[in-house]
Write an enzyme that holds these catalytic residues in place. Structure first.
Site, PDB file in Angstrom:
ATOM      1  N   ASP A 262       0.841  -1.197   0.000  1.00 34.42           N
ATOM      2  CA  ASP A 262       0.000   0.000   0.000  1.00 34.42           C
ATOM      3  C   ASP A 262       0.881   1.254   0.000  1.00 34.42           C
ATOM      4  O   ASP A 262       1.885   1.320   0.712  1.00 34.42           O
ATOM      5  CB  ASP A 262      -0.878  -0.027   1.266  1.00 34.42           C
ATOM      6  CG  ASP A 262      -1.842   1.155   1.334  1.00 34.42           C
ATOM      7  OD1 ASP A 262      -2.802   1.171   0.554  1.00 34.42           O
ATOM      8  OD2 ASP A 262      -1.612   2.058   2.172  1.00 34.42           O
TER       9      ASP A 262
ATOM     10  N   GLU B 268       1.642  -0.558  -4.893  1.00 38.46           N
ATOM     11  CA  GLU B 268       0.618   0.407  -5.304  1.00 38.46           C
ATOM     12  C   GLU B 268       1.279   1.740  -5.627  1.00 38.46           C
ATOM     13  O   GLU B 268       1.650   2.500  -4.736  1.00 38.46           O
ATOM     14  CB  GLU B 268      -0.437   0.611  -4.207  1.00 38.46           C
ATOM     15  CG  GLU B 268      -1.612   1.448  -4.711  1.00 38.46           C
ATOM     16  CD  GLU B 268      -2.103   2.521  -3.767  1.00 38.46           C
ATOM     17  OE1 GLU B 268      -3.102   3.175  -4.077  1.00 38.46           O
ATOM     18  OE2 GLU B 268      -1.467   2.741  -2.704  1.00 38.46           O
TER      19      GLU B 268
HETATM   20  C1  AAO Z   1      -8.992   8.881   5.872  1.00 36.99           C
HETATM   21  C2  AAO Z   1      -9.804  10.151   5.602  1.00 36.99           C
HETATM   22  C3  AAO Z   1      -8.895  11.360   5.559  1.00 36.99           C
HETATM   23  C4  AAO Z   1      -8.076  11.465   6.855  1.00 36.99           C
HETATM   24  C5  AAO Z   1      -7.299  10.179   7.036  1.00 36.99           C
HETATM   25  C6  AAO Z   1      -6.452  10.154   8.277  1.00 36.99           C
HETATM   26  O1  AAO Z   1     -10.498  10.000   4.366  1.00 36.99           O
HETATM   27  O2  AAO Z   1      -9.704  12.516   5.417  1.00 36.99           O
HETATM   28  O3  AAO Z   1      -7.168  12.535   6.764  1.00 36.99           O
HETATM   29  O4  AAO Z   1      -8.236   9.082   7.054  1.00 36.99           O
HETATM   30  O5  AAO Z   1      -7.213  10.014   9.419  1.00 36.99           O
HETATM   31  C7  AAO Z   1      -7.802   5.067   2.437  1.00 36.99           C
HETATM   32  C8  AAO Z   1      -8.810   6.122   2.029  1.00 36.99           C
HETATM   33  C9  AAO Z   1      -8.499   7.447   2.666  1.00 36.99           C
HETATM   34  C10 AAO Z   1      -8.367   7.310   4.177  1.00 36.99           C
HETATM   35  C11 AAO Z   1      -7.222   6.341   4.418  1.00 36.99           C
HETATM   36  C12 AAO Z   1      -6.934   6.102   5.892  1.00 36.99           C
HETATM   37  O6  AAO Z   1      -8.801   6.240   0.621  1.00 36.99           O
HETATM   38  O7  AAO Z   1      -9.595   8.336   2.384  1.00 36.99           O
HETATM   39  O8  AAO Z   1      -8.109   8.566   4.769  1.00 36.99           O
HETATM   40  O9  AAO Z   1      -7.595   5.061   3.843  1.00 36.99           O
HETATM   41  O10 AAO Z   1      -8.047   5.629   6.551  1.00 36.99           O
HETATM   42  C13 AAO Z   1      -3.047   8.590  -2.927  1.00 36.99           C
HETATM   43  C14 AAO Z   1      -1.968   7.566  -2.651  1.00 36.99           C
HETATM   44  C15 AAO Z   1      -2.467   6.153  -2.679  1.00 36.99           C
HETATM   45  C16 AAO Z   1      -3.738   5.977  -1.853  1.00 36.99           C
HETATM   46  C17 AAO Z   1      -4.753   6.966  -2.362  1.00 36.99           C
HETATM   47  C18 AAO Z   1      -6.073   6.893  -1.572  1.00 36.99           C
HETATM   48  O11 AAO Z   1      -0.907   7.735  -3.558  1.00 36.99           O
HETATM   49  O12 AAO Z   1      -1.453   5.336  -2.129  1.00 36.99           O
HETATM   50  O13 AAO Z   1      -4.242   8.304  -2.219  1.00 36.99           O
HETATM   51  N1  AAO Z   1      -4.234   4.603  -1.885  1.00 36.99           N
HETATM   52  C19 AAO Z   1      -3.937   3.661  -0.766  1.00 36.99           C
HETATM   53  C20 AAO Z   1      -5.115   2.758  -0.463  1.00 36.99           C
HETATM   54  C21 AAO Z   1      -6.238   3.554   0.150  1.00 36.99           C
HETATM   55  C22 AAO Z   1      -5.789   4.119   1.495  1.00 36.99           C
HETATM   56  C23 AAO Z   1      -4.368   4.484   1.539  1.00 36.99           C
HETATM   57  C24 AAO Z   1      -3.511   4.306   0.477  1.00 36.99           C
HETATM   58  C25 AAO Z   1      -3.828   4.890   2.842  1.00 36.99           C
HETATM   59  O14 AAO Z   1      -5.496   2.073  -1.610  1.00 36.99           O
HETATM   60  O15 AAO Z   1      -7.415   2.801   0.309  1.00 36.99           O
HETATM   61  O16 AAO Z   1      -6.563   5.302   1.799  1.00 36.99           O
HETATM   62  O17 AAO Z   1      -3.427   3.675   3.489  1.00 36.99           O
HETATM   63  C26 AAO Z   1      -3.218  11.697  -7.170  1.00 36.99           C
HETATM   64  C27 AAO Z   1      -1.994  10.853  -6.958  1.00 36.99           C
HETATM   65  C28 AAO Z   1      -2.286   9.599  -6.194  1.00 36.99           C
HETATM   66  C29 AAO Z   1      -3.031   9.898  -4.931  1.00 36.99           C
HETATM   67  C30 AAO Z   1      -4.281  10.690  -5.253  1.00 36.99           C
HETATM   68  C31 AAO Z   1      -4.979  11.066  -3.957  1.00 36.99           C
HETATM   69  O18 AAO Z   1      -4.096  11.018  -8.087  1.00 36.99           O
HETATM   70  O19 AAO Z   1      -1.447  10.497  -8.185  1.00 36.99           O
HETATM   71  O20 AAO Z   1      -1.064   8.968  -5.865  1.00 36.99           O
HETATM   72  O21 AAO Z   1      -3.387   8.654  -4.307  1.00 36.99           O
HETATM   73  O22 AAO Z   1      -3.921  11.875  -5.958  1.00 36.99           O
HETATM   74  O23 AAO Z   1      -6.120  11.727  -4.242  1.00 36.99           O
HETATM   75  C32 AAO Z   1      -6.446  12.256 -11.288  1.00 36.99           C
HETATM   76  C33 AAO Z   1      -4.960  12.126 -11.465  1.00 36.99           C
HETATM   77  C34 AAO Z   1      -4.394  11.216 -10.391  1.00 36.99           C
HETATM   78  C35 AAO Z   1      -4.680  11.844  -9.100  1.00 36.99           C
HETATM   79  C36 AAO Z   1      -6.164  11.921  -8.985  1.00 36.99           C
HETATM   80  C37 AAO Z   1      -6.611  12.548  -7.715  1.00 36.99           C
HETATM   81  O24 AAO Z   1      -7.100  11.016 -11.489  1.00 36.99           O
HETATM   82  O25 AAO Z   1      -4.698  11.596 -12.721  1.00 36.99           O
HETATM   83  O26 AAO Z   1      -3.016  11.025 -10.539  1.00 36.99           O
HETATM   84  O27 AAO Z   1      -6.702  12.723 -10.023  1.00 36.99           O
HETATM   85  O28 AAO Z   1      -6.099  13.852  -7.645  1.00 36.99           O
END
Ligand code: AAO
Length: 500
Positions: free
Chosen positions: A209, A246
Site C-alpha cells: 500500500d 501500489e
Molecule cells: C482517511 C480520511 C482522511 C483522513 C485520514 C487520516 O479519508 O480525510 O485525513 O483518514 O485520518 C484510504 C482512504 C483514505 C483514508 C485512508 C486512511 O482512501 O480516504 O483517509 O484510507 O483511513 C493517494 C496515494 C495512494 C492511496 C490513495 C487513496 O498515492 O497510495 O491516495 N491509496 C492507498 C489505499 C487507500 C488508502 C491508503 C492508500 C492509505 O489504496 O485505500 O486510503 O493507506 C493523485 C496521486 C495519487 C493519490 C491521489 C490522492 O491522483 O497520483 O497517488 O493517491 O492523488 O487523491 C487524477 C490524477 C491522479 C490523481 C487523482 C486525484 O485522477 O490523474 O493522478 O486525479 O487527484
C-alpha cells in the site's frame, strides 16, 4: 562485463518478486474486499479452488484504529495501530486456518500490507484488538513505535506535491497518516518481522500500500530481508514472495512507476483507465489491436492489472471514470477483454454494494461484518456483489487458464467497435460495443467442432443453454452478437466448459 553481471543480477532479483506462484494452470486473483477470514476459507473450498482461481488479495490483516465516529468506514483498515493480526475479518488463528485451507485447494493468499504509515489523529484511540495509541506523542506501544520512528519535520502532502516534489510525496504524510521512516533500522525490522510472520503462515505475497510514498531504496532493503515462501504450504524451495506495489502513475508526476519496477511488480492504473474509456464508448475497440506496451503500459510481467480497485470504484485515489459493477454490461465487457488478452497479471474486484463512498461493509449494530450469503443461483446476498461469481466473469477465468501464454492471432475488427481474436488454437472471443448487430463469418483458430458460448450460457450435457457455435473444417464460424443483447461478448474455448 562486470556491469553486465551486475545488471543481470539486478534483473534476476526483480524477477524473483514478480512471480505470483499460482498453482499450475491458474492465472487470476480476486480481491475479496472486507471479507472475513472464515468466509474466504469457505469460498476457496466451495468456489475459488474448483473454478481455477489463482489467489485472493485480502484486506489489511493487522490491527487498525476503530472509527465509530464514521460508522466504521471501510478505510479504517488503512490506519494501523499495531502489527497484531486482529481485525474485523478475524484473528490470527482464523487467518492461519484460512491460509492453510486456501493453499490446500490451490488458492494463494496475498496480503495488503500497510507499511507506509500508522493512524491519523482522532479523538478515540482504540484498535480492533484493544491496543491503544497516544497520537500526540506519536506513541504506538503495541509495536512499539515512538516519535523517532516517524519522518520529521512533520508535513502533509498537498495536491501540488504530486507534480513537483518527490521528496515531499515520500517524507510527508499521506492524508495526515503518521508517516513511518523506513530509513531507520528499527522501523525496517518491525516491518520485516510483520511480513515474515505472514510468510511463515503461508501467504504468497503482498500488495504494498502507498508504495509511491516510500523510497525505493528503503523498500529494496525490506524486500530483500523477507524469507522465502513456506515450502510446507506447497511453494517451491527458494521462492520469493510476489510483490505488487501500489503506485498510482497516470503520467506527469514527480514519482514514476518506473522507479519501482526494478524492485518488483507495480499496479498498472492506466490499464483500467484506458479499458474503461474504451468500453464506455470513449475510444473505439478496434484500437485495442496493439493493446499493451504500445499504449504506454508497463511490461506485461511488471503489471498487476485490474479494471477497478477498492479506491477508484468509489472515487478515492485515482478515482473517477472507472467502470464498476454499477455499469454491468460495459464492466463485463472490459473484464472479458482483460481476461481474454494475454497482457498483464489480472486481478478481479469483488465488492460490497454501496452508495455512500465512505460506508463500510455490511455490518450489524455492533460493527461486526455480516457474511455474504450464497443464493440458490450461486450469486451472493446480504449486500455483497461478488462480481467473481458472475458467470460471465468466472467463465472467462477458465478461458484464461485454458489459453495460457499463447499469443493473440486472427485479429478482426469492423473498423469501429466490433472486434474478435483468437488465442493459440485454444480460445476465440468476440465483442460488440457498436449500436448495430454483429453478424459475420469469422476465422477462428479452433479445431472444427461444436462449442458452447460461455457468456450467453453454459454447457449442459451435450447442449448449450446459450449460443451454440460450430467451427467448420476451415476454422470459420458464424458469429452473431446483437447490439441489444444482455452481453456484448461471445467466447468459446477448447476446455470442457465450452467444447461439446
Ligand atoms: C482517511 C480520511 C482522511 C483522513 C485520514 C487520516 O479519508 O480525510 O485525513 O483518514 O485520518 C484510504 C482512504 C483514505 C483514508 C485512508 C486512511 O482512501 O480516504 O483517509 O484510507 O483511513 C493517494 C496515494 C495512494 C492511496 C490513495 C487513496 O498515492 O497510495 O491516495 N491509496 C492507498 C489505499 C487507500 C488508502 C491508503 C492508500 C492509505 O489504496 O485505500 O486510503 O493507506 C493523485 C496521486 C495519487 C493519490 C491521489 C490522492 O491522483 O497520483 O497517488 O493517491 O492523488 O487523491 C487524477 C490524477 C491522479 C490523481 C487523482 C486525484 O485522477 O490523474 O493522478 O486525479 O487527484
Amino acid at each position: 562485463m562486470f556491469r553486465l553481471i551486475l545488471c543481470l543480477a539486478a534483473l534476476t532479483v526483480a524477477l524473483a518478486y514478480k512471480n505470483p506462484h499460482y498453482a499450475s494452470g491458474r492465472t487470476t486473483m480476486v480481491h475479496l474486499f472486507e471479507w472475513k477470514w472464515d468466509d474466504i476459507a469457505a469460498e476457496c473450498e466451495r468456489f475459488l479452488g474448483p473454478r481455477g482461481f489463482g489467489g485472493v488479495q485480502v484486506s489489511p490483516v493487522n490491527e487498525n484504529l476503530v472509527l465509530w465516529s464514521h460508522q466504521r468506514p471501510w478505510w479504517e483498515r488503512y490506519q494501523p495501530i499495531s502489527y497484531r493480526l486482529v481485525t474485523r475479518s478475524g484473528n490470527e488463528q482464523q487467518f492461519t486456518n484460512m491460509v492453510r485451507r486456501c493453499n490446500n485447494v490451490g488458492v494463494r493468499i496475498y496480503v495488503d500490507a500497510i507499511i507506509n504509515h500508522m493512524t491519523g489523529t482522532w479523538s478515540t484511540n482504540t484498535g480492533t484488538g484493544g491496543s491503544t495509541a497516544n497520537f500526540g506523542q506519536w506513541h504506538y506501544p503495541a509495536v512499539p513505535y515512538g516519535r523517532n520512528d516517524f519522518n520529521f519535520p512533520h508535513c502533509v502532502i498537498t495536491g501540488n506535491d504530486y507534480r513537483c516534489c518527490a521528496d515531499r510525496v515520500r517524507n510527508c504524510e499521506l492524508s495526515n497518516l503518521k508517516d513511518l521512516n523506513q530509513g531507520t533500522e528499527y522501523v525496517r525490522t518491525q516491518i520485516v518481522n510483520f511480513m515474515n510472520h505472514l510468510i511463515r503462515l503461508g501467504v504468497a505475497g503482498f500488495r504494498i500500500d502507498a508504495a509511491k510514498h516510500m523510497w525505493p531504496a528503503d523498500l529494496r532493503v525490506i524486500y530483500d530481508r523477507l524469507h522465502n515462501l513456506n515450502t510446507a504450504h506447497g511453494f517451491p524451495a527458494g521462492a520469493r514472495p510476489y510483490i505488487y506495489q501500489e503506485v498510482i502513475d497516470l503520467g506527469n508526476e514527480a514519482v514514476s512507476r518506473n522507479e519501482y519496477t526494478p524492485l518488483a511488480a507495480v499496479t498498472e492504473f492506466r490499464f483500467g483507465m484506458e479499458l474503461s474509456r474504451a468500453f464506455k464508448g470513449g475510444n473505439q475497440l478496434r484500437w485495442l489491436f496493439n493493446w499493451g506496451t504500445a499504449w504506454g503500459l508497463l511490461a506485461s510481467g511488471d503489471a498487476l492489472t485490474f479494471i477497478d480497485n477498492h479506491d477508484n470504484q468509489r472515487g478515492h485515489g485515482a478515482g473517477g471514470d472507472i467502470l464498476t459493477y454499477k455499469q454491468p454490461k460495459q464492466y463485463r465487457g472490459a473484464i472479458a477483454f482483460m481476461l481474454a488478452h494475454p497482457y498483464g497479471r489480472p486481478q478481479l474486484m469483488s465488492s460490497f454494494a454501496f452508495t455512500n463512498t465512505e460506508a463500510g461493509p455490511p455490518m450489524d449494530n455492533s460493527g461486526n461484518i455480516i457474511s455474504p450469503s450464497i443464493n440458490s443461483d450461486t450469486s451472493c446476498g446480504n449486500g455483497w456483489v461478488c462480481e467473481h461469481r458472475w458467470r460471465q466473469i468466472f467463465s472467462m477465468v477458465a478461458f484464461r487458464n485454458r489459453v495460457g501464454n499463447t499469443a493473440v492471432t486472427n485479429w478482426w475488427d469492423n473498423g469501429s467497435n466490433q472486434i474478435a481474436f483468437c488465442r493459440g488454437n485454444q480460445g476465440f472471443v468476440a465483442f460488440n460495443n457498436d449500436y448495430w448487430n454483429l453478424s459475420q463469418t469469422l476465422q477462428t483458430c479452433l479445431p472444427a467442432g461444436n462449442y458452447c458460448d460461455i457468456i450467453s450460457g453454459w454447457k449442459s450435457g451435450n447442449n448449450c443453454t446459450g449460443k451454440r457455435i460450430t467451427v467448420g473444417s476451415d476454422g470459420r464460424a458464424s458469429i452473431t452478437l446483437g447490439a441489444g443483447e444482455y452481453d456484448m461478448v461471445l467466447a468459446i474455448h477448447t476446455g470442457t466448459e465450452s467444447r461439446l
